[in-house]
Design an enzyme around this catalytic site. Sequence first.
Site, PDB file in Angstrom:
ATOM      1  N   HIS A  86      -5.903  -7.927  -3.233  1.00 19.58           N
ATOM      2  CA  HIS A  86      -5.586  -7.228  -4.562  1.00 19.58           C
ATOM      3  C   HIS A  86      -4.868  -8.366  -5.128  1.00 19.58           C
ATOM      4  O   HIS A  86      -4.504  -9.840  -5.481  1.00 19.58           O
ATOM      5  CB  HIS A  86      -3.684  -6.903  -4.213  1.00 19.58           C
ATOM      6  N   LYS A 191       2.669  -0.005  -1.085  1.00 19.35           N
ATOM      7  CA  LYS A 191       1.510  -0.116  -1.421  1.00 19.35           C
ATOM      8  C   LYS A 191       0.199  -0.683  -0.404  1.00 19.35           C
ATOM      9  O   LYS A 191      -0.392   0.125   0.541  1.00 19.35           O
ATOM     10  CB  LYS A 191       0.968   0.376  -2.661  1.00 19.35           C
TER      11      LYS A 191
HETATM   12  N1  URA Z   1       1.737  -3.351  -9.702  1.00 22.88           N
HETATM   13  C1  URA Z   1       2.928  -2.660  -8.555  1.00 22.88           C
HETATM   14  O1  URA Z   1       2.034  -2.819  -8.175  1.00 22.88           O
HETATM   15  N2  URA Z   1       3.942  -2.919  -9.149  1.00 22.88           N
HETATM   16  C2  URA Z   1       4.468  -3.979  -9.781  1.00 22.88           C
HETATM   17  O2  URA Z   1       5.802  -3.932 -10.237  1.00 22.88           O
HETATM   18  C3  URA Z   1       3.838  -4.742 -10.691  1.00 22.88           C
HETATM   19  C4  URA Z   1       3.138  -5.041 -10.660  1.00 22.88           C
END
Ligand code: URA
Length: 438
Positions: A86, A191
């Site tokens: 990520h 996520k």
């Molecule tokens: N990206 C995300 O998914 N959440 C955040 O809080 C900041 C960047």
Amino acid sequence: MIPGYFPQHVIARKRDGHALTRDEIAAFVRGATDGSWADYQLSAMLMAVFLRGMDTAETAMLTDAMMRSGIVADLAGINLPKADKHSTGGVGDKVSLHLAPMVAACGVAVPMISGRGLGHTGGTLDKLESIPGFRVNLTLAEYRAQLEKIGLALIGQTAELAPADKKLYALRDVTGTVESIPLICASILSKKLAEGIDVLVLDVKFGRGAFMPEKARARELAQALVSVATAMGKPTRAVLTAMDQPLGRTVGNALEVAESIECLKGNGPADTMEVTYALGEQMLLLAKVSATKEAARKQLEVTIANGSALAKFRDLIAAQGGDARVADDSARLPQAKLRFALAAPQAGQVRDVDALGVALASLRLGAGRAKAEDKIDHAVGVSALVKIGERVEAGSPLCVIHASDEATLAEAKAILGKAIAVDEATATAADLIDEVIG
Ligand code: URA
């Protein structure tokens, strides 16, 4: 609402600086998911966390509760190690597009759920959707089946994954509570960990074009992400990388796909490949597919040399309904109507290519969104960008602008003319890879 945990009591406990219990955190996340806490109560809680912070244990409990607010994909039936990467987001960051097939070609399943671009940073989903026919909205059942079949899936966030984050992120966006390290950690990791991965590698960027420009804060975020994910039983490392100038030589959706295909063919720009290998090495090490960094690098290089990474990319496109012929013919990607080579005003060295300026030019061309509902133009952007430290002659191109009309082309020319600086002084770009954490 969880009985006995009134919102005002939980908010007051955080307001007064106490560490929250697992049940209190669960009550807050349940309140966000089932609507039993009002938006003003959720917002007050977010501000209390923003001001008072959370320790690693609390952040891990928040991440866990947010992850379990929806479905956690069960990939136990897939007999390969499962690794994802990520990035906190940058300008011209197309690394996921070619890194995922490279790692998958090394025998690691890559279940990647990505986001769309918003503001100055691009999104992997928008880039993929520039491939004619490519579907990013697979169901979780299709995602699992595709991972079993080809060991690779690149899809969008589904409503079933971490719904609490969707609610809380929307409130953070309008209440001045985005820049909180525990809230960012819980948002990103809830996520990512719902994807069903075994290990995770994070590219945490700092510099003008980064979500968190200050290096010390980016390092703090990287350390927090690694500590929380590790506390949740997922081996994780973060690579801290510079984002002052765009990564590679293209910015814009289809243009970045074309550049990623060049990476898969062994013609990738040096900076893009440096970040790609740094992240890929950590993925293979954590997945225990390679014993040393040198061995991991070799394995990744082989996937390019023998064409297996490019073949994996073709498989991915075909599996998700896209035209796999783009892997061999980039002209099949959307093409902009107008092309304009921006000329260097004088001879000298490129002293600066401001990532934020290039991103803004791209936004004006229509490659990105100012608001989530904005439509994007996949064909437009900037290619053949010079890099800091390169020598240019007067009149030689600093970049090629791809536009759909004269008005946006004129705006982009003006912005890029200021973002790219050429003079007689010697310039070198800062080191790209700053540190590996974890
Ligand atoms: N990206 C995300 O998914 N959440 C955040 O809080 C900041 C960047």
